[in-house]
Design a protein around this motif. Structure first.
Motif, PDB file in Angstrom:
ATOM      1  N   SER A  29      -0.827  16.502  26.210  1.00 44.87           N
ATOM      2  CA  SER A  29       0.625  16.562  26.049  1.00 44.87           C
ATOM      3  C   SER A  29       1.368  15.533  26.902  1.00 44.87           C
ATOM      4  N   ILE A  30       0.739  15.022  27.960  1.00 42.26           N
ATOM      5  CA  ILE A  30       1.437  14.062  28.822  1.00 42.26           C
ATOM      6  C   ILE A  30       1.009  12.617  28.579  1.00 42.26           C
ATOM      7  N   ILE A  31       0.164  12.385  27.584  1.00 37.92           N
ATOM      8  CA  ILE A  31      -0.356  11.032  27.357  1.00 37.92           C
ATOM      9  C   ILE A  31       0.734  10.032  27.017  1.00 37.92           C
ATOM     10  N   ASN A  32       1.602  10.330  26.095  1.00 39.15           N
ATOM     11  CA  ASN A  32       2.586   9.355  25.622  1.00 39.15           C
ATOM     12  C   ASN A  32       3.948   9.461  26.290  1.00 39.15           C
ATOM     13  N   GLN A  33       4.057  10.215  27.355  1.00 36.68           N
ATOM     14  CA  GLN A  33       5.330  10.334  28.049  1.00 36.68           C
ATOM     15  C   GLN A  33       5.510   9.170  29.012  1.00 36.68           C
ATOM     16  N   SER A  34       6.709   8.630  29.064  1.00 38.16           N
ATOM     17  CA  SER A  34       7.032   7.538  29.985  1.00 38.16           C
ATOM     18  C   SER A  34       8.031   8.026  31.019  1.00 38.16           C
ATOM     19  N   PHE A  35       7.934   7.477  32.227  1.00 37.08           N
ATOM     20  CA  PHE A  35       8.789   7.899  33.335  1.00 37.08           C
ATOM     21  C   PHE A  35       9.358   6.674  34.029  1.00 37.08           C
ATOM     22  N   GLY A  36      10.525   6.851  34.625  1.00 38.62           N
ATOM     23  CA  GLY A  36      11.227   5.745  35.250  1.00 38.62           C
ATOM     24  C   GLY A  36      10.625   5.292  36.568  1.00 38.62           C
ATOM     25  N   ASP A  37       9.935   6.206  37.275  1.00 37.14           N
ATOM     26  CA  ASP A  37       9.293   5.794  38.521  1.00 37.14           C
ATOM     27  C   ASP A  37       7.900   6.400  38.615  1.00 37.14           C
ATOM     28  N   ARG A  38       7.091   5.800  39.441  1.00 41.16           N
ATOM     29  CA  ARG A  38       5.669   6.158  39.573  1.00 41.16           C
ATOM     30  C   ARG A  38       5.469   7.594  40.062  1.00 41.16           C
ATOM     31  N   LEU A  39       6.338   8.073  40.927  1.00 43.14           N
ATOM     32  CA  LEU A  39       6.172   9.408  41.506  1.00 43.14           C
ATOM     33  C   LEU A  39       6.487  10.531  40.523  1.00 43.14           C
ATOM     34  N   SER A  40       7.198  10.236  39.459  1.00 41.06           N
ATOM     35  CA  SER A  40       7.556  11.255  38.469  1.00 41.06           C
ATOM     36  C   SER A  40       6.437  11.531  37.467  1.00 41.06           C
ATOM     37  N   VAL A  41       5.433  10.678  37.422  1.00 40.84           N
ATOM     38  CA  VAL A  41       4.354  10.811  36.435  1.00 40.84           C
ATOM     39  C   VAL A  41       3.484  12.012  36.794  1.00 40.84           C
ATOM     40  N   PRO A  42       3.347  12.981  35.873  1.00 39.16           N
ATOM     41  CA  PRO A  42       2.469  14.130  36.151  1.00 39.16           C
ATOM     42  C   PRO A  42       1.008  13.700  36.150  1.00 39.16           C
ATOM     43  N   HIS A  43       0.234  14.342  36.977  1.00 45.66           N
ATOM     44  CA  HIS A  43      -1.192  14.012  37.068  1.00 45.66           C
ATOM     45  C   HIS A  43      -1.993  14.803  36.048  1.00 45.66           C
ATOM     46  N   ALA A  44      -3.037  14.185  35.567  1.00 44.77           N
ATOM     47  CA  ALA A  44      -3.968  14.892  34.682  1.00 44.77           C
ATOM     48  C   ALA A  44      -4.649  16.001  35.485  1.00 44.77           C
ATOM     49  N   GLN A  45      -5.075  17.024  34.792  1.00 41.14           N
ATOM     50  CA  GLN A  45      -5.730  18.160  35.426  1.00 41.14           C
ATOM     51  C   GLN A  45      -7.199  18.206  35.038  1.00 41.14           C
ATOM     52  N   LYS A  46      -7.993  18.829  35.878  1.00 41.93           N
ATOM     53  CA  LYS A  46      -9.393  19.117  35.548  1.00 41.93           C
ATOM     54  C   LYS A  46      -9.692  20.527  36.014  1.00 41.93           C
ATOM     55  N   VAL A  47     -10.704  21.126  35.428  1.00 42.81           N
ATOM     56  CA  VAL A  47     -11.083  22.493  35.760  1.00 42.81           C
ATOM     57  C   VAL A  47     -12.188  22.461  36.793  1.00 42.81           C
ATOM     58  N   ASP A  48     -12.009  23.247  37.843  1.00 45.40           N
ATOM     59  CA  ASP A  48     -13.001  23.359  38.907  1.00 45.40           C
ATOM     60  C   ASP A  48     -13.478  24.806  38.948  1.00 45.40           C
ATOM     61  N   VAL A  49     -14.789  24.991  38.851  1.00 45.72           N
ATOM     62  CA  VAL A  49     -15.369  26.334  38.883  1.00 45.72           C
ATOM     63  C   VAL A  49     -16.194  26.457  40.154  1.00 45.72           C
ATOM     64  N   ALA A  50     -15.857  27.438  40.978  1.00 49.38           N
ATOM     65  CA  ALA A  50     -16.581  27.658  42.228  1.00 49.38           C
ATOM     66  C   ALA A  50     -17.359  28.971  42.155  1.00 49.38           C
ATOM     67  N   ASN A  51     -18.538  28.972  42.728  1.00 49.20           N
ATOM     68  CA  ASN A  51     -19.392  30.160  42.834  1.00 49.20           C
ATOM     69  C   ASN A  51     -19.818  30.725  41.488  1.00 49.20           C
ATOM     70  N   LEU A  52     -20.076  29.852  40.529  1.00 51.27           N
ATOM     71  CA  LEU A  52     -20.595  30.296  39.235  1.00 51.27           C
ATOM     72  C   LEU A  52     -22.004  30.851  39.439  1.00 51.27           C
ATOM     73  N   PRO A  53     -22.329  31.971  38.816  1.00 46.04           N
ATOM     74  CA  PRO A  53     -23.670  32.532  39.015  1.00 46.04           C
ATOM     75  C   PRO A  53     -24.759  31.582  38.529  1.00 46.04           C
ATOM     76  N   THR A  54     -25.857  31.530  39.261  1.00 42.15           N
ATOM     77  CA  THR A  54     -27.007  30.719  38.861  1.00 42.15           C
ATOM     78  C   THR A  54     -27.808  31.476  37.812  1.00 42.15           C
ATOM     79  N   ILE A  55     -28.775  30.819  37.232  1.00 37.47           N
ATOM     80  CA  ILE A  55     -29.638  31.476  36.248  1.00 37.47           C
ATOM     81  C   ILE A  55     -30.412  32.636  36.889  1.00 37.47           C
TER      82      ILE A  55
END
Length: 137
Positions: A29-55
């Protein structure tokens, strides 16, 4: 430690994949959005999973109580775009997110979610059949 049931494992999987789908959708949703200054640009997100059970935890039926699924900044690069209005250059900034990578991520998360949902439904059907067999005796 508490016991890990098949329902818990499928629910955990569906929660993780749902978070991945939401994150990829946000990034798209934020790919084609343009902003007037560098600080206004939203950052892409990633999913972080902690303590996932092992096999080994899954086979033993043990689930760590503190499995955490969070979205966090991906640290994407901000790109500069120059356009012209009335013959004058206008500098705008955009998040440098690769649409191909986000579409692949969204597709993978959707398929994994669907697979978990199918497993959930199969488990429900098997439990129903077991109850039917048990009630006939």
């Amino acid at each position: 430690m508490e016991k890990l049931s098949a329902i818990d494992l499928m629910s955990l999987s569906m929660q993780i994949e749902m978070q991945k789908m939401e994150t990829a959708t946000y990034n798209l949703s934020i790919i084609n959005q343009s902003f007037g200054d560098r600080l206004s640009v939203p950052h892409a997100q990633k999913v972080d999973v902690a303590n996932l059970p092992t096999i080994h935890d899954v086979v033993a039926g043990v689930l760590p109580q503190d499995v955490q699924v969070n979205s966090q900044d991906d640290g994407n690069v901000v790109g500069r775009v120059v356009s012209y209005e009335n013959g004058k250059p206008v500098i705008e900034y955009q998040s440098d997110i690769k649409i191909e990578a986000q579409m692949i991520s969204l597709n993978e998360a959707t398929r994994a979610y669907e697979a978990s949902l199918r497993l959930f439904n199969i488990n429900k059907e098997m439990s129903s059949k077991i109850l039917q067999i048990g009630s006939k005796r």
